[in-house]
Design a protein around this motif. Sequence first.
Motif, PDB file in Angstrom:
ATOM      1  N   PHE A 186       0.851  -1.186   0.000  1.00  0.00           N
ATOM      2  CA  PHE A 186       0.000   0.000   0.000  1.00  0.00           C
ATOM      3  C   PHE A 186       0.882   1.230   0.000  1.00  0.00           C
ATOM      4  O   PHE A 186       2.095   1.157   0.249  1.00  0.00           O
ATOM      5  CB  PHE A 186      -0.963   0.004   1.193  1.00  0.00           C
ATOM      6  N   ALA A 187       0.289   2.374  -0.292  1.00  0.00           N
ATOM      7  CA  ALA A 187       1.047   3.619  -0.409  1.00  0.00           C
ATOM      8  C   ALA A 187       1.139   4.314   0.946  1.00  0.00           C
ATOM      9  O   ALA A 187       0.147   4.419   1.677  1.00  0.00           O
ATOM     10  CB  ALA A 187       0.384   4.542  -1.432  1.00  0.00           C
ATOM     11  N   TYR A 188       2.329   4.803   1.251  1.00  0.00           N
ATOM     12  CA  TYR A 188       2.535   5.526   2.511  1.00  0.00           C
ATOM     13  C   TYR A 188       1.721   6.821   2.511  1.00  0.00           C
ATOM     14  O   TYR A 188       1.584   7.492   1.491  1.00  0.00           O
ATOM     15  CB  TYR A 188       4.022   5.840   2.695  1.00  0.00           C
ATOM     16  N   ASN A 189       1.204   7.160   3.661  1.00  0.00           N
ATOM     17  CA  ASN A 189       0.396   8.373   3.855  1.00  0.00           C
ATOM     18  C   ASN A 189      -0.910   8.357   3.071  1.00  0.00           C
ATOM     19  O   ASN A 189      -1.512   9.398   2.833  1.00  0.00           O
ATOM     20  CB  ASN A 189       1.191   9.637   3.499  1.00  0.00           C
ATOM     21  N   CYS A 204      -2.370  -8.699   9.136  1.00  0.00           N
ATOM     22  CA  CYS A 204      -1.628  -7.565   9.675  1.00  0.00           C
ATOM     23  C   CYS A 204      -1.342  -6.519   8.619  1.00  0.00           C
ATOM     24  O   CYS A 204      -1.333  -6.803   7.414  1.00  0.00           O
ATOM     25  CB  CYS A 204      -0.317  -8.022  10.307  1.00  0.00           C
ATOM     26  N   VAL A 205      -1.079  -5.319   9.108  1.00  0.00           N
ATOM     27  CA  VAL A 205      -0.543  -4.217   8.316  1.00  0.00           C
ATOM     28  C   VAL A 205       0.824  -3.911   8.903  1.00  0.00           C
ATOM     29  O   VAL A 205       0.942  -3.588  10.095  1.00  0.00           O
ATOM     30  CB  VAL A 205      -1.448  -2.975   8.386  1.00  0.00           C
ATOM     31  N   ILE A 206       1.885  -4.043   8.104  1.00  0.00           N
ATOM     32  CA  ILE A 206       3.244  -3.791   8.574  1.00  0.00           C
ATOM     33  C   ILE A 206       3.862  -2.690   7.736  1.00  0.00           C
ATOM     34  O   ILE A 206       3.750  -2.687   6.511  1.00  0.00           O
ATOM     35  CB  ILE A 206       4.111  -5.073   8.544  1.00  0.00           C
ATOM     36  N   LEU A 207       4.508  -1.741   8.405  1.00  0.00           N
ATOM     37  CA  LEU A 207       5.122  -0.629   7.685  1.00  0.00           C
ATOM     38  C   LEU A 207       6.247  -0.032   8.512  1.00  0.00           C
ATOM     39  O   LEU A 207       6.324  -0.216   9.736  1.00  0.00           O
ATOM     40  CB  LEU A 207       4.095   0.459   7.377  1.00  0.00           C
ATOM     41  N   GLU A 208       7.127   0.683   7.814  1.00  0.00           N
ATOM     42  CA  GLU A 208       8.064   1.570   8.478  1.00  0.00           C
ATOM     43  C   GLU A 208       7.277   2.832   8.828  1.00  0.00           C
ATOM     44  O   GLU A 208       6.726   3.496   7.949  1.00  0.00           O
ATOM     45  CB  GLU A 208       9.224   1.890   7.548  1.00  0.00           C
ATOM     46  N   ALA A 209       7.210   3.168  10.097  1.00  0.00           N
ATOM     47  CA  ALA A 209       6.354   4.271  10.544  1.00  0.00           C
ATOM     48  C   ALA A 209       6.699   5.578   9.843  1.00  0.00           C
ATOM     49  O   ALA A 209       5.830   6.421   9.618  1.00  0.00           O
ATOM     50  CB  ALA A 209       6.465   4.434  12.055  1.00  0.00           C
ATOM     51  N   THR A 210       7.951   5.751   9.500  1.00  0.00           N
ATOM     52  CA  THR A 210       8.392   6.828   8.622  1.00  0.00           C
ATOM     53  C   THR A 210       9.736   6.425   8.045  1.00  0.00           C
ATOM     54  O   THR A 210      10.478   5.661   8.666  1.00  0.00           O
ATOM     55  CB  THR A 210       8.519   8.182   9.348  1.00  0.00           C
ATOM     56  N   VAL A 211      10.023   6.906   6.856  1.00  0.00           N
ATOM     57  CA  VAL A 211      11.350   6.704   6.274  1.00  0.00           C
ATOM     58  C   VAL A 211      11.967   8.089   6.087  1.00  0.00           C
ATOM     59  O   VAL A 211      12.716   8.570   6.922  1.00  0.00           O
ATOM     60  CB  VAL A 211      11.285   5.909   4.954  1.00  0.00           C
ATOM     61  N   PHE A 212      11.606   8.773   5.011  1.00  0.00           N
ATOM     62  CA  PHE A 212      12.061  10.151   4.824  1.00  0.00           C
ATOM     63  C   PHE A 212      10.891  11.123   4.739  1.00  0.00           C
ATOM     64  O   PHE A 212      11.055  12.320   4.870  1.00  0.00           O
ATOM     65  CB  PHE A 212      12.925  10.269   3.567  1.00  0.00           C
ATOM     66  N   ALA A 214       7.479  12.499   6.377  1.00  0.00           N
ATOM     67  CA  ALA A 214       6.808  12.520   7.667  1.00  0.00           C
ATOM     68  C   ALA A 214       5.375  12.009   7.524  1.00  0.00           C
ATOM     69  O   ALA A 214       4.724  12.231   6.498  1.00  0.00           O
ATOM     70  CB  ALA A 214       6.793  13.941   8.223  1.00  0.00           C
ATOM     71  N   PRO A 215       4.861  11.324   8.529  1.00  0.00           N
ATOM     72  CA  PRO A 215       3.458  10.903   8.459  1.00  0.00           C
ATOM     73  C   PRO A 215       2.534  12.118   8.500  1.00  0.00           C
ATOM     74  O   PRO A 215       2.735  13.032   9.300  1.00  0.00           O
ATOM     75  CB  PRO A 215       3.294  10.029   9.707  1.00  0.00           C
ATOM     76  N   LYS A 216       1.557  12.121   7.622  1.00  0.00           N
ATOM     77  CA  LYS A 216       0.578  13.203   7.638  1.00  0.00           C
ATOM     78  C   LYS A 216      -0.222  13.143   8.931  1.00  0.00           C
ATOM     79  O   LYS A 216      -0.397  12.069   9.519  1.00  0.00           O
ATOM     80  CB  LYS A 216      -0.364  13.082   6.433  1.00  0.00           C
ATOM     81  N   PRO A 217      -0.709  14.297   9.380  1.00  0.00           N
ATOM     82  CA  PRO A 217      -1.534  14.273  10.588  1.00  0.00           C
ATOM     83  C   PRO A 217      -2.683  13.272  10.454  1.00  0.00           C
ATOM     84  O   PRO A 217      -3.433  13.298   9.483  1.00  0.00           O
ATOM     85  CB  PRO A 217      -2.066  15.714  10.674  1.00  0.00           C
ATOM     86  N   GLY A 218      -2.767  12.382  11.401  1.00  0.00           N
ATOM     87  CA  GLY A 218      -3.838  11.394  11.406  1.00  0.00           C
ATOM     88  C   GLY A 218      -3.541  10.108  10.673  1.00  0.00           C
ATOM     89  O   GLY A 218      -4.319   9.142  10.784  1.00  0.00           O
ATOM     90  N   LEU A 342      19.608  25.052  -8.053  1.00  0.00           N
ATOM     91  CA  LEU A 342      19.421  23.620  -8.318  1.00  0.00           C
ATOM     92  C   LEU A 342      18.230  23.108  -7.508  1.00  0.00           C
ATOM     93  O   LEU A 342      18.381  22.283  -6.595  1.00  0.00           O
ATOM     94  CB  LEU A 342      20.689  22.837  -7.953  1.00  0.00           C
ATOM     95  N   PRO A 343      17.022  23.564  -7.831  1.00  0.00           N
ATOM     96  CA  PRO A 343      15.853  23.168  -7.032  1.00  0.00           C
ATOM     97  C   PRO A 343      15.452  21.712  -7.200  1.00  0.00           C
ATOM     98  O   PRO A 343      14.588  21.224  -6.466  1.00  0.00           O
ATOM     99  CB  PRO A 343      14.758  24.104  -7.558  1.00  0.00           C
ATOM    100  N   PHE A 344      16.079  21.008  -8.159  1.00  0.00           N
ATOM    101  CA  PHE A 344      15.714  19.614  -8.404  1.00  0.00           C
ATOM    102  C   PHE A 344      16.375  18.655  -7.425  1.00  0.00           C
ATOM    103  O   PHE A 344      16.140  17.446  -7.469  1.00  0.00           O
ATOM    104  CB  PHE A 344      16.085  19.207  -9.832  1.00  0.00           C
ATOM    105  N   THR A 345      17.234  19.144  -6.544  1.00  0.00           N
ATOM    106  CA  THR A 345      17.820  18.287  -5.526  1.00  0.00           C
ATOM    107  C   THR A 345      17.424  18.804  -4.150  1.00  0.00           C
ATOM    108  O   THR A 345      17.484  20.016  -3.898  1.00  0.00           O
ATOM    109  CB  THR A 345      19.349  18.192  -5.650  1.00  0.00           C
ATOM    110  N   ARG A 346      17.004  17.883  -3.277  1.00  0.00           N
ATOM    111  CA  ARG A 346      16.511  18.242  -1.957  1.00  0.00           C
ATOM    112  C   ARG A 346      17.013  17.251  -0.925  1.00  0.00           C
ATOM    113  O   ARG A 346      17.265  16.081  -1.216  1.00  0.00           O
ATOM    114  CB  ARG A 346      14.979  18.233  -1.920  1.00  0.00           C
ATOM    115  N   CYS A 347      17.124  17.745   0.299  1.00  0.00           N
ATOM    116  CA  CYS A 347      17.442  16.904   1.448  1.00  0.00           C
ATOM    117  C   CYS A 347      16.194  16.836   2.326  1.00  0.00           C
ATOM    118  O   CYS A 347      15.682  17.873   2.759  1.00  0.00           O
ATOM    119  CB  CYS A 347      18.619  17.484   2.232  1.00  0.00           C
ATOM    120  N   THR A 348      15.697  15.627   2.558  1.00  0.00           N
ATOM    121  CA  THR A 348      14.463  15.442   3.319  1.00  0.00           C
ATOM    122  C   THR A 348      14.659  14.352   4.368  1.00  0.00           C
ATOM    123  O   THR A 348      15.609  13.574   4.307  1.00  0.00           O
ATOM    124  CB  THR A 348      13.302  15.035   2.393  1.00  0.00           C
ATOM    125  N   GLY A 349      13.729  14.291   5.309  1.00  0.00           N
ATOM    126  CA  GLY A 349      13.762  13.255   6.318  1.00  0.00           C
ATOM    127  C   GLY A 349      13.768  13.826   7.711  1.00  0.00           C
ATOM    128  O   GLY A 349      13.548  15.019   7.922  1.00  0.00           O
TER     129      GLY A 349
END
Length: 458
Positions: A186-189, A204-212, A214-218, A342-349
């Motif tokens: 399934f898709a995250y968020n 069961c539903v198994i997932l990494e609670a977050t990777v890079f 952030a989980p959306k509110p709710g 260079l807006p095409f590169t970003r640091c996230t997480g």
Amino acid sequence: MADRHPLFPTEPSLPVIARSNALWERATRLIPAGTQTLAKGPSQHVDGVAPKYLVRGEGARVWDADGNSYVDFTMGVGPLVLGYAHKAVDDAIKAQLASGITFSLMHPLEVEVAEQIAALVPGAERVRFSKTGCDVTTAAVRLARAYTGRSKVLCCGYHGWHDWYIATTDRNAGIPEAVGALTHTFAYNDLDSVAEGLDADTACVILEATVFEAPKPGFLEGLRTLCDRAGALLIFDEMWTGFRLSTGGAQARFGVTADLACFSKAVANGMPLSVLTGRAEVMDLLHRDVFFFTTFGGEALSLAAAQATLSVLTREDVPSRLDRLGKQLAERYNALADALDLPFTRCTGFGARTLVSFASTGLAEGAPPLVMKSLVQQELIRHGILWSGFHNLSAAHTEAQLDQLLEAYAQALTVLRTALAHKALDQALHGEPVAPVFRKTSGFHTKPKSPSGLSAKE
């Protein structure tokens, strides 16, 4: 291959890696794929440019087989949350080594470390140990199936090499179709994608609670509600988030408690240990009904390392420091990319672990993201930085080393901009680019919508 081009008169030169290459040549004759860990192998680094073998580490610095030194931002692909050769951890290992490693009966450390983890991790009413991350994710799935009497699994993220998960990817040779048919992604968020996949046979539903991202509110709260409504267990794979986002992991950070949670990597600062925690009524099936035992689950060196690691993480509040440094690093990288247009590169997480990504837009239109990443990796190597796309920060990283990284990024991104402007990516790269782990990285093996699915909006 020469590392000079009229467009790229970059100093310093690339390191000599003759011994690394000689070792690799020997490895390819004997070791399938050449490596025990895909993320450490040449396919994930610029082959011909990057070092292949490391022989020593201290703090956040490593030395390769040819004697070259680098500041390491990969940190063993995650486990080294305190850094290489951390004194408290090494002293604990040495002290235990003097008494023994593996015994004919249980060792007191099994009890002591279990109590330590139960005090830190929300919902850890029971604790079991093993060796690798996929050991405990597989144990969690088996427990969920036994507890619910159901078969199907919904997953999101990477959960290891075992059949139930890797069958969802395109590296699924050797796995019976019937096994693969029981697991869907399934898709995250996206709560609706979870609701559409849940049915009366979902264990069961198994997932990494977050990777890079952030989980959306709710989102995590919504997963908890959907699982409760459907009678499925919620499992958090906390290999990356455990003891990093907080000493209690993602459950403590986000305030959502899963039925089962799986940990490894940071728990023992490099020693092989994994942890399964969760609700007593589920975990107690491990008494007899669900078989999960291993010779090395109670191996004492790793447990001693975990005891010391968890003590340092808690006493020094390491997750808070990593969060602060990582946020600063991401902000500074993004400001640098903006300054270079260079807006095409970003640091996230999140602070403890951030990702640098590249997109084929604007100046980079049509440029493969992995080739852009490879060029940046190559240029960072020139400046003594070992990097595989992530910043896995540790307590050993200093602000001066982060400054060094940002200065190296300034040089690397300038080379990237020049290469893109002159359509000379290939000429700028002096080795084979990084290869994808999977030929597809999203949108595969998703479960079709089902009329019996539960609406996330109900």
